[in-house]
Design an enzyme around this catalytic site. Structure first.
Site, PDB file in Angstrom:
ATOM      1  N   ASP A  12       7.891  23.202  29.528  1.00 44.89           N
ATOM      2  CA  ASP A  12       7.704  24.648  28.919  1.00 44.89           C
ATOM      3  C   ASP A  12       7.025  25.250  27.597  1.00 44.89           C
ATOM      4  O   ASP A  12       5.970  25.083  27.730  1.00 44.89           O
ATOM      5  CB  ASP A  12       8.132  25.015  30.517  1.00 44.89           C
ATOM      6  CG  ASP A  12       7.739  25.027  31.542  1.00 44.89           C
ATOM      7  OD1 ASP A  12       7.002  24.362  32.046  1.00 44.89           O
ATOM      8  OD2 ASP A  12       9.027  25.147  32.323  1.00 44.89           O
ATOM      9  N   CYS A 101      21.512  36.202  29.650  1.00 41.48           N
ATOM     10  CA  CYS A 101      21.124  35.454  28.301  1.00 41.48           C
ATOM     11  C   CYS A 101      19.022  35.886  28.164  1.00 41.48           C
ATOM     12  O   CYS A 101      19.395  35.817  26.634  1.00 41.48           O
ATOM     13  CB  CYS A 101      20.640  33.656  28.849  1.00 41.48           C
ATOM     14  SG  CYS A 101      20.644  32.843  27.281  1.00 41.48           S
ATOM     15  N   GLY A 125       7.991  30.048  28.062  1.00 46.59           N
ATOM     16  CA  GLY A 125       7.464  28.950  28.752  1.00 46.59           C
ATOM     17  C   GLY A 125       7.373  29.352  29.974  1.00 46.59           C
ATOM     18  O   GLY A 125       7.436  29.103  30.810  1.00 46.59           O
ATOM     19  N   CYS A 198      24.427  26.323  32.170  1.00 47.87           N
ATOM     20  CA  CYS A 198      23.727  25.774  30.694  1.00 47.87           C
ATOM     21  C   CYS A 198      25.400  25.484  30.452  1.00 47.87           C
ATOM     22  O   CYS A 198      25.293  23.730  29.894  1.00 47.87           O
ATOM     23  CB  CYS A 198      23.084  26.127  30.080  1.00 47.87           C
ATOM     24  SG  CYS A 198      23.528  27.716  28.968  1.00 47.87           S
TER      25      CYS A 198
END
EC number: 2.8.1.13
Length: 394
Positions: A12, A101, A125, A198
């Site tokens: 993306d 984030c 993206g 993540c």
């Protein structure tokens, strides 16, 4: 326009950067190093911001013929996202680290640095749209709701929207983005999307939290206060959770039970039937507006919204109003002086009150409530309390 393209290493962001180049902008690619383990490897669709992602971002920039840099935001990421995640769970709340984030890293730290360096906008993206109106910029859903990511952008404010650029907002599907990437010769065309948190790439949130917080066994109570089991750490549970309770005593009706409440102060989890999770009223703190606030925000009047409490949840009809903070009683000279200098009580902030047309299940304090009117994102608040018509927390 001088554009800084935030390159995650995925398809993306690579296509978004390519479209910015095609539009004639002066584009520079940057990858954010967020992990404190630079050798971390990516496993399929799990994790992001790894060494492979950095390499993929570099290769995309090479193919596009644009400069590429890596900026180390790992300390800021740990303080504003990871440590916040831990402290929220320790307080019995369920945070959304992707929202934090976006708020603190991608559209605060990154955007601030980009503007300081003379860039006009940051391109990402994300699947969302910014629309210019007579009242300024507005954030809207993407052309296709199945890929829409406007929810996680609900933390953006008016000033930030003025410097955001989302080239994929009108793209009907992810398949078209992948096809475009392949046509452009980008190596990430078929790279899997990243999932999960993540910084917890194996997906084991409970196991990860156990390494960060001292988890202790404690009682699981039913709604009447009777002990029905034992947990391995209240902080690792979330409201609405069903699995992992390991209850020794079945419910009288034989139906499954869900987490109704987390009480970190006395290390207690309360569980009960699903109908006790039906929430009809929410209050939110840390309220922010994605563009100009609605007129009713200043008057305290009710206004109609659609409310979304998870990234992939369906929006539900509701009404909302903004409650102004109550003034402090008889402030002394020192308090008045502090207020006049802009250092007043940070807690004295407006509260968002939402009444749901139909009840929602499994709403947890700490989640983000994003307000919409049709496709427009009005703003967001962090859920502070969630009231059930059938169950009142202690």
């Amino acid at each position: 326009m001088k554009v800084l393209a935030a390159m995650s290493g995925g398809v993306d962001s690579a296509v978004a950067a390519a479209r910015a180049v095609d539009a004639g902008h002066e584009v520079v690619g940057v990858h954010l190093a967020l992990s404190r383990m630079p050798g971390t490897l990516r496993t399929g669709s799990r994790g992001c911001c790894t060494i492979e992602d950095s390499s993929d971002a570099w290769r995309a920039c090479e193919k596009l013929g644009i400069p590429f840099y890596v900026w180390d935001f790992s300390e800021r990421f740990k303080a504003d996202v990871v440590d916040d995640f831990i402290s929220e769970y320790a307080a019995g709340r369920t945070p959304n680290p992707c929202m934090r984030c976006n708020e603190k890293i991608k559209f605060e730290a990154l955007l601030d640095k980009a503007i300081a360096l003379g860039f006009d906008a940051v391109a990402t993206g994300h699947y969302a749209k910014i629309i210019e109106t007579e009242n300024g910029r507005e954030l809207h859903r993407a052309a296709t709701w199945t890929k829409d990511q406007s929810y996680v952008l609900g933390v953006l404010n008016e000033q930030q929207l003025a410097h955001c650029y989302f080239p994929l907002g009108d793209t009907p599907s992810k398949d078209l983005v992948r096809a475009e990437a392949a046509e452009r010769g980008l190596s990430v065309a078929q790279k899997p999307d990243s999932h999960d948190i993540c910084f917890i790439p194996d997906g084991d949130t409970r196991g990860w939290l156990a390494e960060q917080i001292e988890l202790k066994n404690g009682p699981i109570l039913d709604a009447e206060g009777n002990q029905i089991g034992e947990h391995e750490g209240a902080e690792a549970y979330t409201v609405g959770q069903r699995r992992g309770l390991k209850l020794g005593r079945p419910a009288p009706d034989g139906k499954p039970r869900f987490v109704l409440e987390i009480r970190p102060k006395d290390n207690t989890v309360v569980a009960g039937p699903q109908e006790l999770l039906e929430i009809d009223r929410i209050t939110g703190i840390r309220l922010s507006w994605a563009g100009k606030p609605v007129p009713e925000a200043a008057t305290g009047e009710w206004f109609e919204i659609q409310l979304q409490i998870r990234a992939h949840a369906d929006p539900v009809p509701a009404r909302a109003r903004v409650e102004a903070p109550e003034p402090a009683e008889d402030p002394g000279p020192a308090e008045e002086a502090a207020h006049s200098e802009g250092d007043g009580d940070a807690a004295a902030a407006p509260t968002l009150v939402v009444e749901l047309q139909d009840p929602l299940k499994g709403v947890a304090p700490g989640q983000t409530a994003v307000m919409y009117q049709d496709t427009r994102v009005l703003g967001q608040a962090t859920i502070d309390t969630a009231r059930s018509r059938n169950y009142q927390p202690a």
